[in-house]
Design an enzyme around this catalytic site. Structure first.
Site, PDB file in Angstrom:
ATOM      1  N   CYS A  33       0.816  -1.257  -0.161  1.00  0.00           N
ATOM      2  CA  CYS A  33       0.209  -0.084   0.061  1.00  0.00           C
ATOM      3  C   CYS A  33       0.887   1.370   0.135  1.00  0.00           C
ATOM      4  O   CYS A  33       0.352   2.574   0.121  1.00  0.00           O
ATOM      5  CB  CYS A  33      -0.896   0.181   1.067  1.00  0.00           C
ATOM      6  SG  CYS A  33       0.040   0.220   2.729  1.00  0.00           S
ATOM      7  N   ASP A  35       5.254   3.181   0.080  1.00  0.00           N
ATOM      8  CA  ASP A  35       6.649   3.122   0.114  1.00  0.00           C
ATOM      9  C   ASP A  35       7.129   1.856   0.660  1.00  0.00           C
ATOM     10  O   ASP A  35       6.688   1.869   2.055  1.00  0.00           O
ATOM     11  CB  ASP A  35       7.002   4.480   0.589  1.00  0.00           C
ATOM     12  CG  ASP A  35       6.649   5.519  -0.142  1.00  0.00           C
ATOM     13  OD1 ASP A  35       6.326   5.500  -1.295  1.00  0.00           O
ATOM     14  OD2 ASP A  35       6.368   6.714   0.436  1.00  0.00           O
ATOM     15  N   CYS A  58       9.451   6.519  -4.893  1.00  0.00           N
ATOM     16  CA  CYS A  58       9.652   7.493  -5.966  1.00  0.00           C
ATOM     17  C   CYS A  58      11.062   7.778  -6.289  1.00  0.00           C
ATOM     18  O   CYS A  58      11.984   7.152  -5.443  1.00  0.00           O
ATOM     19  CB  CYS A  58       8.820   8.870  -5.426  1.00  0.00           C
ATOM     20  SG  CYS A  58       9.909   9.594  -4.200  1.00  0.00           S
ATOM     21  N   CYS A 102      10.897  11.663   1.873  1.00  0.00           N
ATOM     22  CA  CYS A 102      11.211  10.157   0.866  1.00  0.00           C
ATOM     23  C   CYS A 102      12.436   9.782   1.345  1.00  0.00           C
ATOM     24  O   CYS A 102      12.954   8.729   1.255  1.00  0.00           O
ATOM     25  CB  CYS A 102      11.256  10.643  -0.488  1.00  0.00           C
ATOM     26  SG  CYS A 102       9.753  11.475  -1.236  1.00  0.00           S
TER      27      CYS A 102
HETATM   28 FE1  FES Z   1       6.683   8.576  -1.346  1.00  0.00          FE
HETATM   29 FE2  FES Z   1       8.700   9.741  -2.125  1.00  0.00          FE
HETATM   30  S1  FES Z   1       8.742   8.063  -1.121  1.00  0.00           S
HETATM   31  S2  FES Z   1       6.602  10.403  -2.468  1.00  0.00           S
END
Ligand code: FES
Length: 125
Positions: A33, A35, A58, A102
């Site tokens: 769900c 990261d 990301c 992040c």
């Molecule tokens: Fe979730 Fe970058 S790790 S937006």
């Protein structure tokens, strides 16, 4: 805008993958769900002699995980436990404000991998 080093690590991430006979594993997040970062370490004489990562995240998260592995490689376990989110951020030359979060998975996953190693060691003795 991303710093050049972020783009470089995102395009060419270092130490991606797993270690089949890892001495310690640290995982943060939930792959189903959101990261997720998993760090595998190999330890020799109390030093990190190999480190690999797998991530769902990301570009900033990929770049920060990559640079984290470079920071941790070769360090003693005590030194690696001192690595903090800010060290990772600085090593990358910073991130745009909305992306700073992040970079917050890496140090914790690394610390968990070290704790996992130490706990396995304790179980063996
Ligand atoms: Fe979730 Fe970058 S790790 S937006």
């Amino acid at each position: 805008m991303y710093a050049e080093k972020v783009l470089e690590h995102f395009s060419n991430p270092r130490n991606v993958g797993t270690i089949a006979d890892a001495d310690g594993i640290g995982a943060i997040g939930d792959p189903s769900c959101g990261d997720y970062l998993c760090i595998n370490i190999k330890v020799k004489e109390e030093r990190i002699c190999d480190i690999k990562f797998q991530i769902y995240g990301c570009p900033a998260a990929i770049a920060t995980s990559s640079v984290l592995t470079e920071l941790a490689q070769g360090k003693s376990l005590d030194e690696a436990m001192q690595i903090e989110d800010l060290d990772v951020l600085e090593a990358l030359g910073g991130l745009p404000d909305p992306k700073v979060h992040c970079s917050n998975l890496g140090a914790e996953a690394l610390h968990q991998a070290i704790l996992d190693y130490r706990s396995r060691l304790k179980d063996k003795t």
